[in-house]
Scaffold this motif. Structure first.
Motif, PDB file in Angstrom:
ATOM      1  N   GLU A 207     -65.568 -76.662 -16.788  1.00 18.41           N
ATOM      2  CA  GLU A 207     -64.580 -77.633 -17.279  1.00 18.41           C
ATOM      3  C   GLU A 207     -63.747 -78.327 -16.302  1.00 18.41           C
ATOM      4  N   VAL A 208     -63.185 -79.430 -15.518  1.00 14.56           N
ATOM      5  CA  VAL A 208     -62.944 -79.954 -14.993  1.00 14.56           C
ATOM      6  C   VAL A 208     -62.043 -80.941 -15.462  1.00 14.56           C
ATOM      7  N   ALA A 209     -61.186 -81.331 -14.656  1.00 13.70           N
ATOM      8  CA  ALA A 209     -60.221 -82.536 -15.410  1.00 13.70           C
ATOM      9  C   ALA A 209     -60.450 -83.835 -15.311  1.00 13.70           C
ATOM     10  N   VAL A 249     -71.035 -80.709 -15.918  1.00 15.47           N
ATOM     11  CA  VAL A 249     -69.293 -79.971 -15.479  1.00 15.47           C
ATOM     12  C   VAL A 249     -69.057 -80.672 -16.562  1.00 15.47           C
ATOM     13  N   ILE A 250     -67.372 -81.288 -17.553  1.00 15.59           N
ATOM     14  CA  ILE A 250     -67.759 -81.717 -18.449  1.00 15.59           C
ATOM     15  C   ILE A 250     -66.331 -81.574 -18.407  1.00 15.59           C
ATOM     16  N   THR A 251     -65.998 -82.442 -18.855  1.00 15.71           N
ATOM     17  CA  THR A 251     -64.379 -83.384 -19.299  1.00 15.71           C
ATOM     18  C   THR A 251     -64.379 -83.514 -20.912  1.00 15.71           C
ATOM     19  N   ARG A 252     -63.105 -82.368 -21.285  1.00 20.93           N
ATOM     20  CA  ARG A 252     -63.622 -82.092 -23.095  1.00 20.93           C
ATOM     21  C   ARG A 252     -63.072 -83.998 -23.403  1.00 20.93           C
ATOM     22  N   ALA A 253     -63.733 -84.097 -24.849  1.00 14.35           N
ATOM     23  CA  ALA A 253     -63.172 -85.618 -25.240  1.00 14.35           C
ATOM     24  C   ALA A 253     -61.758 -84.620 -25.775  1.00 14.35           C
ATOM     25  N   THR A 254     -61.323 -85.386 -26.607  1.00 15.01           N
ATOM     26  CA  THR A 254     -59.737 -84.978 -27.199  1.00 15.01           C
ATOM     27  C   THR A 254     -59.881 -86.395 -28.328  1.00 15.01           C
TER      28      THR A 254
END
Length: 255
Positions: A207-209, A249-254
């Motif tokens: 995970e990344v910001a 790497v992924i920035t999670r969906a909100t």
């Protein structure tokens, strides 16, 4: 955000490590990318180096002892509370032992295996070392998925060894993706059937910001990266370190 203080249930991805030819170069790259700090181990343990995120274990790096090695990958270790029994179940299901079982005094026991489609994975029975102490936050492991051109034997193997239940991904019709769930229903990973895959490997996702910023950092630090793209679960990019180790790497969906 998850801080881990005890051993994970059977089959849960619990630890990751990477053997590379240049430890100092690897620490520079991953420190830049994820903000890790490092505790370099003694020579008698091969300088096995703990990667720390805010003081908690996130992964490990070590110099690869094979000077002729040309391929490097993040190894995933699945949790077990009885290493010998899980090794036996793996063999009964058609897997093979690659290394071990081995004992790390006071820390735990491990083994390296290969499944029925040729993918390597580890087992870890923790003692003082429970595995990753931080997951599911920027700079830490968020998931592992097996990518293989032959998913059906893999599904049978992991269900037999770890008592996983298998569930199709109804959110992605047309994609051969199977969720792996523990008996308590918790999703621990997945199996992605990809006919174009060259061999079978466990993919590691951090995970990344900000995925776009991570792409820039990776390139500036000497790695390679595809452009970031949006998918159902967030904004993702595939990249590799200066030694060619592939990961995502992924920035999670909100929302």
């Amino acid at each position: 955000m998850s801080h881990i203080t005890r051993n994970q249930p059977l089959g849960t991805p619990t630890w990751i490590d990477l053997g590379i030819p240049d430890l100092d170069r690897a620490m520079e790259f991953y420190g830049t990318l994820f903000g890790w700090t490092f505790e370099v181990g003694p020579e008698e343990y091969g300088r096995y180096t703990q990667c720390l995120l805010d003081g908690r274990r996130a992964a490990a790096l070590a110099p690869n002892p094979d000077p002729s090695a040309t391929g490097f990958w993040w190894s995933v270790y699945l949790a077990t509370d009885d290493l010998d029994a899980t090794v036996a179940r793996s063999l009964e299901a058609g897997g093979t032992v690659v290394g071990g079982p081995f004992d790390i005094p006071e820390q735990g026991r491990g083994a390296l295996l290969r499944d029925t489609v040729g993918a390597q994975f580890g087992l870890w029975q923790g003692s003082a070392h429970v595995g990753c102490e931080v997951v599911n936050e920027p700079g830490a492991l968020i998931r592992n998925d097996l990518v293989t051109p032959t998913p059906e034997p893999a599904r049978e193997f992991y269900a037999a060894v770890f008592d996983f239940t298998l569930e199709d991904n109804k959110d992605m019709p047309g994609v051969d993706f199977t969720f792996l769930r523990r008996p308590d229903g918790h999703e621990v990973g997945g199996i992605f059937g990809n006919p174009a895959a060259h061999g079978s490997t466990w993919n590691t996702v951090f995970e990344v910001a900000d995925t776009d910023e991570a792409v820039r950092r990776a390139r500036d630090a000497g790695g390679k990266s595809d452009e970031a793209s949006d998918m159902l679960y967030g904004r993702i990019a595939s990249m590799s370190d200066p030694f060619g180790t592939e990961f995502s790497v992924i920035t999670r969906a909100t929302g």
